[in-house]
Motif scaffolding. Structure first.
Motif, PDB file in Angstrom:
ATOM      1  N   HIS A 249       2.719   3.518   1.416  1.00 47.40           N
ATOM      2  CA  HIS A 249       3.627   3.163   0.309  1.00 47.40           C
ATOM      3  C   HIS A 249       4.218   1.771   0.534  1.00 47.40           C
ATOM      4  O   HIS A 249       4.296   0.957  -0.403  1.00 47.40           O
ATOM      5  N   GLN A 250       4.617   1.478   1.776  1.00 50.85           N
ATOM      6  CA  GLN A 250       5.160   0.154   2.087  1.00 50.85           C
ATOM      7  C   GLN A 250       4.097  -0.934   1.893  1.00 50.85           C
ATOM      8  O   GLN A 250       4.398  -2.035   1.412  1.00 50.85           O
ATOM      9  N   LEU A 251       2.872  -0.602   2.273  1.00 49.24           N
ATOM     10  CA  LEU A 251       1.779  -1.554   2.098  1.00 49.24           C
ATOM     11  C   LEU A 251       1.562  -1.861   0.620  1.00 49.24           C
ATOM     12  O   LEU A 251       1.431  -3.030   0.221  1.00 49.24           O
ATOM     13  N   ALA A 252       1.537  -0.813  -0.212  1.00 49.79           N
ATOM     14  CA  ALA A 252       1.297  -1.010  -1.647  1.00 49.79           C
ATOM     15  C   ALA A 252       2.421  -1.801  -2.312  1.00 49.79           C
ATOM     16  O   ALA A 252       2.192  -2.461  -3.332  1.00 49.79           O
ATOM     17  N   ALA A 253       3.614  -1.745  -1.733  1.00 49.82           N
ATOM     18  CA  ALA A 253       4.757  -2.456  -2.317  1.00 49.82           C
ATOM     19  C   ALA A 253       5.024  -3.793  -1.634  1.00 49.82           C
ATOM     20  O   ALA A 253       6.005  -4.465  -1.983  1.00 49.82           O
ATOM     21  N   HIS A 254       4.155  -4.203  -0.724  1.00 48.19           N
ATOM     22  CA  HIS A 254       4.429  -5.415   0.047  1.00 48.19           C
ATOM     23  C   HIS A 254       4.397  -6.647  -0.867  1.00 48.19           C
ATOM     24  O   HIS A 254       3.434  -6.853  -1.612  1.00 48.19           O
ATOM     25  N   PRO A 255       5.419  -7.478  -0.806  1.00 51.97           N
ATOM     26  CA  PRO A 255       5.495  -8.609  -1.748  1.00 51.97           C
ATOM     27  C   PRO A 255       4.430  -9.675  -1.549  1.00 51.97           C
ATOM     28  O   PRO A 255       4.175 -10.461  -2.472  1.00 51.97           O
ATOM     29  N   SER A 256       3.799  -9.723  -0.386  1.00 47.93           N
ATOM     30  CA  SER A 256       2.812 -10.774  -0.133  1.00 47.93           C
ATOM     31  C   SER A 256       1.418 -10.431  -0.652  1.00 47.93           C
ATOM     32  O   SER A 256       0.532 -11.289  -0.671  1.00 47.93           O
ATOM     33  N   LEU A 257       1.207  -9.173  -1.057  1.00 45.14           N
ATOM     34  CA  LEU A 257      -0.132  -8.764  -1.511  1.00 45.14           C
ATOM     35  C   LEU A 257      -0.418  -9.297  -2.905  1.00 45.14           C
ATOM     36  O   LEU A 257       0.396  -9.151  -3.821  1.00 45.14           O
ATOM     37  N   GLU A 258      -1.602  -9.869  -3.074  1.00 44.69           N
ATOM     38  CA  GLU A 258      -2.038 -10.250  -4.411  1.00 44.69           C
ATOM     39  C   GLU A 258      -2.416  -8.997  -5.188  1.00 44.69           C
ATOM     40  O   GLU A 258      -2.612  -7.917  -4.606  1.00 44.69           O
ATOM     41  N   GLU A 259      -2.542  -9.104  -6.484  1.00 42.78           N
ATOM     42  CA  GLU A 259      -2.697  -7.942  -7.346  1.00 42.78           C
ATOM     43  C   GLU A 259      -3.917  -7.094  -6.973  1.00 42.78           C
ATOM     44  O   GLU A 259      -3.840  -5.858  -6.938  1.00 42.78           O
ATOM     45  N   ALA A 260      -5.054  -7.736  -6.695  1.00 45.63           N
ATOM     46  CA  ALA A 260      -6.275  -6.978  -6.374  1.00 45.63           C
ATOM     47  C   ALA A 260      -6.090  -6.146  -5.115  1.00 45.63           C
ATOM     48  O   ALA A 260      -6.552  -4.995  -5.037  1.00 45.63           O
ATOM     49  N   LEU A 261      -5.413  -6.706  -4.104  1.00 39.05           N
ATOM     50  CA  LEU A 261      -5.186  -5.962  -2.863  1.00 39.05           C
ATOM     51  C   LEU A 261      -4.149  -4.860  -3.071  1.00 39.05           C
ATOM     52  O   LEU A 261      -4.246  -3.787  -2.459  1.00 39.05           O
ATOM     53  N   ARG A 262      -3.184  -5.114  -3.933  1.00 41.19           N
ATOM     54  CA  ARG A 262      -2.185  -4.088  -4.232  1.00 41.19           C
ATOM     55  C   ARG A 262      -2.846  -2.869  -4.884  1.00 41.19           C
ATOM     56  O   ARG A 262      -2.511  -1.719  -4.573  1.00 41.19           O
ATOM     57  N   GLU A 263      -3.797  -3.125  -5.766  1.00 41.31           N
ATOM     58  CA  GLU A 263      -4.505  -2.013  -6.412  1.00 41.31           C
ATOM     59  C   GLU A 263      -5.285  -1.194  -5.387  1.00 41.31           C
ATOM     60  O   GLU A 263      -5.341   0.042  -5.484  1.00 41.31           O
ATOM     61  N   LEU A 264      -5.884  -1.872  -4.411  1.00 46.07           N
ATOM     62  CA  LEU A 264      -6.587  -1.149  -3.355  1.00 46.07           C
ATOM     63  C   LEU A 264      -5.621  -0.301  -2.539  1.00 46.07           C
ATOM     64  O   LEU A 264      -5.909   0.859  -2.211  1.00 46.07           O
ATOM     65  N   ALA A 265      -4.472  -0.866  -2.200  1.00 49.66           N
ATOM     66  CA  ALA A 265      -3.476  -0.125  -1.432  1.00 49.66           C
ATOM     67  C   ALA A 265      -2.980   1.091  -2.209  1.00 49.66           C
ATOM     68  O   ALA A 265      -2.744   2.164  -1.632  1.00 49.66           O
ATOM     69  N   GLU A 266      -2.828   0.948  -3.518  1.00 47.40           N
ATOM     70  CA  GLU A 266      -2.390   2.082  -4.337  1.00 47.40           C
ATOM     71  C   GLU A 266      -3.444   3.188  -4.352  1.00 47.40           C
ATOM     72  O   GLU A 266      -3.103   4.377  -4.417  1.00 47.40           O
ATOM     73  N   GLN A 267      -4.727   2.809  -4.262  1.00 51.29           N
ATOM     74  CA  GLN A 267      -5.783   3.816  -4.167  1.00 51.29           C
ATOM     75  C   GLN A 267      -5.679   4.602  -2.867  1.00 51.29           C
ATOM     76  O   GLN A 267      -6.010   5.787  -2.813  1.00 51.29           O
ATOM     77  N   LEU A 268      -5.210   3.958  -1.808  1.00 55.55           N
ATOM     78  CA  LEU A 268      -5.023   4.669  -0.546  1.00 55.55           C
ATOM     79  C   LEU A 268      -3.889   5.683  -0.661  1.00 55.55           C
ATOM     80  O   LEU A 268      -3.989   6.802  -0.142  1.00 55.55           O
ATOM     81  N   VAL A 269      -2.812   5.300  -1.331  1.00 58.68           N
ATOM     82  CA  VAL A 269      -1.685   6.210  -1.509  1.00 58.68           C
ATOM     83  C   VAL A 269      -2.119   7.464  -2.258  1.00 58.68           C
ATOM     84  O   VAL A 269      -1.751   8.585  -1.895  1.00 58.68           O
ATOM     85  N   SER A 270      -2.914   7.284  -3.306  1.00 64.91           N
ATOM     86  CA  SER A 270      -3.331   8.424  -4.132  1.00 64.91           C
ATOM     87  C   SER A 270      -4.586   9.109  -3.605  1.00 64.91           C
ATOM     88  O   SER A 270      -4.954  10.177  -4.107  1.00 64.91           O
ATOM     89  N   GLY A 271      -5.220   8.507  -2.586  1.00 60.39           N
ATOM     90  CA  GLY A 271      -6.520   9.003  -2.147  1.00 60.39           C
ATOM     91  C   GLY A 271      -6.499  10.023  -1.031  1.00 60.39           C
ATOM     92  O   GLY A 271      -7.560  10.445  -0.548  1.00 60.39           O
ATOM     93  N   LEU A 272      -5.295  10.446  -0.588  1.00 61.34           N
ATOM     94  CA  LEU A 272      -5.185  11.469   0.445  1.00 61.34           C
ATOM     95  C   LEU A 272      -4.599  12.736  -0.148  1.00 61.34           C
ATOM     96  O   LEU A 272      -3.610  12.686  -0.893  1.00 61.34           O
ATOM     97  N   ASP A 273      -5.175  13.895   0.194  1.00 59.37           N
ATOM     98  CA  ASP A 273      -4.590  15.150  -0.280  1.00 59.37           C
ATOM     99  C   ASP A 273      -3.465  15.580   0.657  1.00 59.37           C
ATOM    100  O   ASP A 273      -3.110  14.865   1.610  1.00 59.37           O
ATOM    101  N   SER A 274      -2.892  16.740   0.410  1.00 60.26           N
ATOM    102  CA  SER A 274      -1.732  17.193   1.181  1.00 60.26           C
ATOM    103  C   SER A 274      -2.079  17.513   2.633  1.00 60.26           C
ATOM    104  O   SER A 274      -1.179  17.677   3.461  1.00 60.26           O
ATOM    105  N   PHE A 275      -3.372  17.594   2.944  1.00 55.71           N
ATOM    106  CA  PHE A 275      -3.813  17.835   4.316  1.00 55.71           C
ATOM    107  C   PHE A 275      -4.270  16.542   4.992  1.00 55.71           C
ATOM    108  O   PHE A 275      -4.824  16.570   6.093  1.00 55.71           O
ATOM    109  N   GLY A 276      -4.067  15.404   4.319  1.00 53.28           N
ATOM    110  CA  GLY A 276      -4.455  14.132   4.901  1.00 53.28           C
ATOM    111  C   GLY A 276      -5.934  13.849   4.852  1.00 53.28           C
ATOM    112  O   GLY A 276      -6.429  12.967   5.561  1.00 53.28           O
ATOM    113  N   HIS A 277      -6.667  14.583   4.010  1.00 55.09           N
ATOM    114  CA  HIS A 277      -8.103  14.352   3.877  1.00 55.09           C
ATOM    115  C   HIS A 277      -8.366  13.339   2.758  1.00 55.09           C
ATOM    116  O   HIS A 277      -7.732  13.405   1.697  1.00 55.09           O
ATOM    117  N   PRO A 278      -9.296  12.417   2.967  1.00 60.34           N
ATOM    118  CA  PRO A 278      -9.556  11.378   1.970  1.00 60.34           C
ATOM    119  C   PRO A 278     -10.437  11.871   0.834  1.00 60.34           C
ATOM    120  O   PRO A 278     -11.332  12.698   1.033  1.00 60.34           O
TER     121      PRO A 278
END
Length: 300
Positions: A249-278
């Motif tokens: 979450h901190q990575l996705a909100a990091h102010p230094s990330l350009e938009e394309a990298l922010r979108e990738l980071a947001e995919q990581l936030v949403s890409g794990l289930d409740s058991f931590g599986h990708p």
């Protein structure tokens, strides 16, 4: 694995490690890039050594004896530098005639320059990693690499944890080929990058303590999240899964990330289930993000 000469002054291993659910292993093995050739298989029995006070672990050095279908190898590795699954480390490896430490062979290696010779006699077995290795050697974009799938377990103290991972090791060429092949694999099967060596996992398992580094920069946050996921899957201690999610979450909100990298980071936030599986999006997004950070110099 290709032997590293005992006398080489600065041998390096460049490797990319991916952790994956057991259900992803068949998909990986069916990948056309690998399925076009018959792999070799080896049963590897590995014993890691350290002093009673863990001197090697404190120096971030791993020493092991490996029985590879009857061939005995002694290996020394330093800690990997990098992140997002990619690491560069020092490695020295040579064959032995019997399964007993070659103490004299250690004395001339840089990782042992600051240890008293008498202390080398204190080295004793600390943990085991035993697994089946399925191995391919491929050429991709002019670079030659070894691709292995390891299936087995780590035994450390009274604890065990499974091994289910892919390692891509560069033999000749450029590291970008490792990223390309890893991404092809990630598109075929759910997986995640891993920044924890088998030796480190075994050490933390025995101690029942999984340290996580502080992180502020995007690369450091990604590394912390990756280590925290490794820790969660080995410990099943909920604070580690929370640490991983908080870091993402901190990575996705990091102010230094350009938009394309922010979108990738947001995919990581949403890409794990409740058991931590990708899910199937997590691996490609994590590898692309790590690669971009690496190429920009944000990862060493």
């Amino acid at each position: 694995m290709q032997l590293k000469n005992q006398g080489t002054p600065s041998p390096q291993e460049i490797e990319l490690k991916l952790a994956l659910p057991d259900t992803s292993i068949p998909r990986v093995k069916r990948l056309p890039l690998l399925a076009c050739q018959a792999p070799s298989q080896h049963t590897l029995i590995n014993t890691y050594y350290d002093t009673p006070d863990g001197w090697l672990a404190k120096q971030r050095v791993a020493l092991r004896l490996r029985n590879d279908d009857g061939q005995i190898l002694q290996t020394v590795k330093t800690a990997g530098q990098g992140g997002g699954g990619l690491s560069t480390r020092g490695e020295w490896e040579w064959p032995l005639e019997q399964a007993a430490l070659d103490i004299s062979g250690l004395k001339g290696l840089p990782p042992f320059a600051n240890i008293a010779p008498a202390r080398l006699t204190e080295l004793a077995p600390r943990l085991e990693t035993n697994f089946l290795r399925t191995r391919w050697e491929i050429t991709y974009s002019g670079s030659r690499m070894e691709v292995v799938v390891d299936e087995g377990s780590i035994v450390s103290g009274q604890h065990t944890t499974p091994i289910s991972e892919i390692e891509l090791e560069l033999k000749h060429g450029h590291a970008h080929a490792l990223w390309d092949v890893a991404t092809l694999i990630a598109r075929a099967a759910p997986l995640r990058p891993s920044d924890s060596s088998k030796a480190a996992r075994g050490r933390w398992l025995a101690e029942q303590h999984w340290p996580l580094p502080d992180a502020r920069s995007p690369s450091a946050l990604l590394h912390r999240a990756t280590l925290a996921l490794d820790a969660w899957h080995d410990s099943q201690q909920a604070p580690h899964l929370k640490a991983a999610m908080d870091s993402l979450h901190q990575l996705a909100a990091h102010p230094s990330l350009e938009e394309a990298l922010r979108e990738l980071a947001e995919q990581l936030v949403s890409g794990l289930d409740s058991f931590g599986h990708p899910d199937r999006h997590y691996g490609p997004a994590a590898l692309t993000l790590a690669r971009r950070l690496n190429e920009s110099g944000a990862l060493s």
